[in-house]
Design an enzyme around this catalytic site. Structure first.
Site, PDB file in Angstrom:
ATOM      1  N   GLU A  43      -3.397  -4.613   3.892  1.00 23.12           N
ATOM      2  CA  GLU A  43      -3.585  -5.357   5.149  1.00 23.12           C
ATOM      3  C   GLU A  43      -2.310  -5.514   5.976  1.00 23.12           C
ATOM      4  OE1 GLU A  43      -5.612  -9.075   4.744  1.00 23.12           O
ATOM      5  OE2 GLU A  43      -7.489  -8.099   4.191  1.00 23.12           O
TER       6      GLU A  43
ATOM      7  N   HIS B 248       1.159  -5.521  -2.330  1.00 30.15           N
ATOM      8  CA  HIS B 248       0.277  -6.573  -1.812  1.00 30.15           C
ATOM      9  C   HIS B 248       1.140  -7.812  -1.539  1.00 30.15           C
ATOM     10  CE1 HIS B 248      -4.187  -7.884  -1.760  1.00 30.15           C
ATOM     11  NE2 HIS B 248      -3.505  -8.924  -1.318  1.00 30.15           N
TER      12      HIS B 248
ATOM     13  N   GLU C 233     -12.139  -4.593   0.065  1.00 29.56           N
ATOM     14  CA  GLU C 233     -12.336  -6.039  -0.067  1.00 29.56           C
ATOM     15  C   GLU C 233     -13.495  -6.466   0.809  1.00 29.56           C
ATOM     16  OE1 GLU C 233      -9.116  -8.838   0.527  1.00 29.56           O
ATOM     17  OE2 GLU C 233      -7.677  -7.452  -0.378  1.00 29.56           O
TER      18      GLU C 233
ATOM     19  N   TYR D   5     -14.287  -9.232   6.238  1.00 30.44           N
ATOM     20  CA  TYR D   5     -14.862 -10.529   5.864  1.00 30.44           C
ATOM     21  C   TYR D   5     -15.751 -11.117   6.945  1.00 30.44           C
ATOM     22  CZ  TYR D   5     -11.688 -10.674   1.881  1.00 30.44           C
ATOM     23  OH  TYR D   5     -11.037 -10.405   0.701  1.00 30.44           O
TER      24      TYR D   5
ATOM     25  N   ASN E 208     -10.790  -3.613   4.610  1.00 25.02           N
ATOM     26  CA  ASN E 208     -11.106  -4.959   4.128  1.00 25.02           C
ATOM     27  C   ASN E 208     -11.882  -5.638   5.246  1.00 25.02           C
ATOM     28  OD1 ASN E 208      -9.588  -4.423   1.889  1.00 25.02           O
ATOM     29  ND2 ASN E 208      -7.997  -5.947   2.290  1.00 25.02           N
TER      30      ASN E 208
ATOM     31  N   ARG F 131      -9.736  -2.682  -8.422  1.00 28.24           N
ATOM     32  CA  ARG F 131      -8.557  -2.581  -7.567  1.00 28.24           C
ATOM     33  C   ARG F 131      -7.601  -3.718  -7.918  1.00 28.24           C
ATOM     34  NH1 ARG F 131      -7.660  -4.859  -1.821  1.00 28.24           N
ATOM     35  NH2 ARG F 131      -5.649  -3.946  -1.335  1.00 28.24           N
TER      36      ARG F 131
HETATM   37  C1  NOJ Z   1      -7.322 -10.501   2.056  1.00 30.44           C
HETATM   38  C2  NOJ Z   1      -6.146 -10.416   1.131  1.00 30.44           C
HETATM   39  O1  NOJ Z   1      -5.856  -9.079   0.848  1.00 30.44           O
HETATM   40  C3  NOJ Z   1      -6.327 -11.204  -0.153  1.00 30.44           C
HETATM   41  O2  NOJ Z   1      -5.077 -11.301  -0.759  1.00 30.44           O
HETATM   42  C4  NOJ Z   1      -6.950 -12.554   0.142  1.00 30.44           C
HETATM   43  O3  NOJ Z   1      -6.993 -13.361  -0.978  1.00 30.44           O
HETATM   44  C5  NOJ Z   1      -8.338 -12.316   0.699  1.00 30.44           C
HETATM   45  N1  NOJ Z   1      -8.204 -11.617   1.949  1.00 30.44           N
HETATM   46  C6  NOJ Z   1      -9.162 -13.589   0.940  1.00 30.44           C
HETATM   47  O4  NOJ Z   1      -8.550 -14.357   1.908  1.00 30.44           O
END
Ligand code: NOJ
Length: 526
Positions: free
Chosen positions: A186, A141, A393, A328, A326, A96
């Protein structure tokens, strides 16, 4: 007799049922992710125009932790072949990346199309395809043309049709080579950080207004691009197109407070997802209601959350072929009084915070909560009727050096949680993508955080790449089609732990011995 024997063969597998859950289904792919401004460099190569991030870092470098910028970054503009080779060696099946708007349209508008810019992306896509890696292309992006930022960036609705014009060029020029598109990366986090705060371009710092306006226009832009893809390109190009939304999972502080968890989900994920994936095609009801009430209390004759007309509701509803996710980290949540002058959470009435027992990593906002990925997948399944999910992500930053054990542990935990959500709970996940392939320019954190599977030496003119240990582990997972434990991979710089030699020798014969014993006991064999 043979039927009984056959059944006995599968018995040990059935007993060890984690094994069943930890297989990747056929067709499931694992890849890596990146973004143009964070890796490409070549900020003024050929006729490229200036983007909002180019000017932001040049004019306000004190806002970047290490005062750096993305002028050269990983230099992937020149080194993309090496990057593709690395991916091929790992065994990644998709990549991606995003397109730089001003590399393709130097003025930002289609009065001029850069042939060099297009050629770069054509070459990259060809290179990927020649190595059997599927390109997943993000159109936007966060790096729109600089002049648009002087007109208010995404707070100005004029951006909607300018984005459509850019996307039309992209589909026309690259669409025959691309099967997977993402319109916007995002939107909710971006609007929150860049319009609600000042540390990321365009740094509007207009909380409670700018963020809502920004997302409103981004959703319109996304839906219009989905529409033109359907009307002008889909029949011929036969691709899939969607949006990618960051969503976290929320654990209530008080166990049965599911209401706070639901409200937190709506204000975070639902804000962008509900208009697209729910049947009402609008912002979550709780958001509309709470922001309107707060606006009234503040003496405003309108809600700070803009309203969609029926035209836009119809256009936005269903405008994504998949749910791009995405993910985390997760949060704990608890209710708080609204409109009492409290900060960012005053609109939602739910405060989020971290559980101090969750392990951290070099990135302060990122606590490691593997079960949160499964949690959010189940949230999405329930809220939006189990759409196909593309995880675009997921990843963690590691400590200096290439021995990234914390990354291996993170990815193992999160993937396990994902596989249980899929194979046990029926969540419909199709792809998994690690952020990121390379260490890169982490926005306002500059190069201080290392999210790469591959280390990049930013002090060396060659931007030397060194694959970290996690790449070896990932290769094995991809080759086996199954999640394997950290200790099974023998990655350690120290010698691997001693193996139980005698037992290991008999392992392959175990099902046979087991069957024989059972047959003896049941009297089938004397
Ligand atoms: C989400 C974002 O899409 C990406 O650009 C960023 O580097 C990562 N999170 C990590 O923070």
């Amino acid at each position: 007799m043979w039927k009984v024997l056959n059944l006995l063969w599968i018995l040990p597998g059935v007993l060890a049922n984690d094994d069943i859950h930890l297989k990747f289904p056929t067709g499931f792919t694992i890849g890596a992710s990146s973004a143009a401004y964070q890796i490409e460099g070549g900020w003024n190569a050929s006729d490229k125009g200036v983007s909002v991030w180019d000017s932001f870092v040049h004019e306000k470098n004190w806002l970047i932790s290490d005062g750096s910028n993305g002028d050269i970054a990983c230099d992937s503009y020149h080194k993309y072949k090496e990057d593709v080779d690395i991916m091929k060696n790992i065994g990644l099946k998709h990549y991606r990346f995003s397109l730089s708007w001003t590399r393709i349209l130097p003025t930002g508008l289609p009065d001029k199309i850069s042939q060099d810019g297009l050629q770069y992306y054509k070459d990259l896509i060809k290179e990927l395809r020649s190595k059997g890696i599927e390109p997943f292309v993000t159109i936007y992006h966060w790096d729109h043309p600089e002049f648009m930022s002087r007109l208010g960036s995404w707070t100005n609705e004029v951006m909607v049709e300018w984005f459509v014009e850019y996307a039309r060029v992209v589909f026309r020029e690259l669409g025959s080579m691309v099967k997977f598109w993402t319109t916007v990366n995002e939107p909710n986090n971006y609007c929150e950080q860049s319009y609600g705060g000042k540390k990321q371009a365009p740094g509007m710092d207009l909380p409670f207004f700018g963020n809502y306006l920004c997302l409103h226009n981004l959703l319109k832009a996304h839906a219009r691009v989905y529409q033109i893809y359907n009307e002008e390109f889909r029949a011929k190009q036969k691709g899939k197109i969607g949006i990618v939304i960051p969503c976290r999972h929320n654990f209530p502080k008080v166990e049965n407070d599911t209401e706070s968890a639901r409200i937190a989900f709506e204000f975070d994920c639902g804000w962008a997802a509900n208009p697209i994936f729910s049947k009402d095609g609008d912002y979550p009801a709780v958001m509309k209601q709470r922001i309107k009430e707060n606006s009234q209390l503040e003496g405003l004759p309108f809600s700070r959350l803009p309203e969609f007309s029926p035209y836009w509701i119809n256009l936005i509803r269903g405008s994504s072929d998949y749910f791009g996710l995405n993910h985390y980290t997760s949060k704990m949540v608890e209710p708080v009084p609204r409109n009492n002058g409290t900060p960012w959470y005053q609109d939602s009435g739910v405060r989020s915070f971290v559980n101090e027992s969750w392990p951290g990593c070099p990135t302060d906002w990122l606590r490691v909560v593997p079960e949160g990925l499964g949690g959010v997948l189940r949230d999405i399944k329930e809220a939006y009727k189990n759409p196909p999910v593309y995880i675009l992500e997921n990843g963690v930053s590691s400590y200096p050096g290439i021995a990234d054990y914390n990354r291996i542990e993170f990815l193992y935990g999160y993937m396990k949680s994902m596989l249980l959500a899929m194979n046990r709970d029926g969540c419909n996940v199709k792809v998994y993508t690690v952020w990121s392939l390379l260490d890169n320019f982490e926005w306002d954190r500059g190069y201080t955080e290392r999210f790469g599977l591959v280390e990049v030496d930013f002090n060396h003119p060659n931007r030397t790449r060194t694959p970290r240990l996690a790449t070896k582990w990932l290769s094995q997972i991809i080759a086996k089609g199954k999640l394997i434990k950290l200790q099974d991979t023998y990655l350690y710089t120290q010698p691997p732990p001693p193996q139980p030699q005698a037992a290991a020798m008999f392992m392959p014969f175990f099902p046979l011995i087991f069957s024989f014993v059972i047959l003896r006991l049941t009297g089938f064999v004397s």
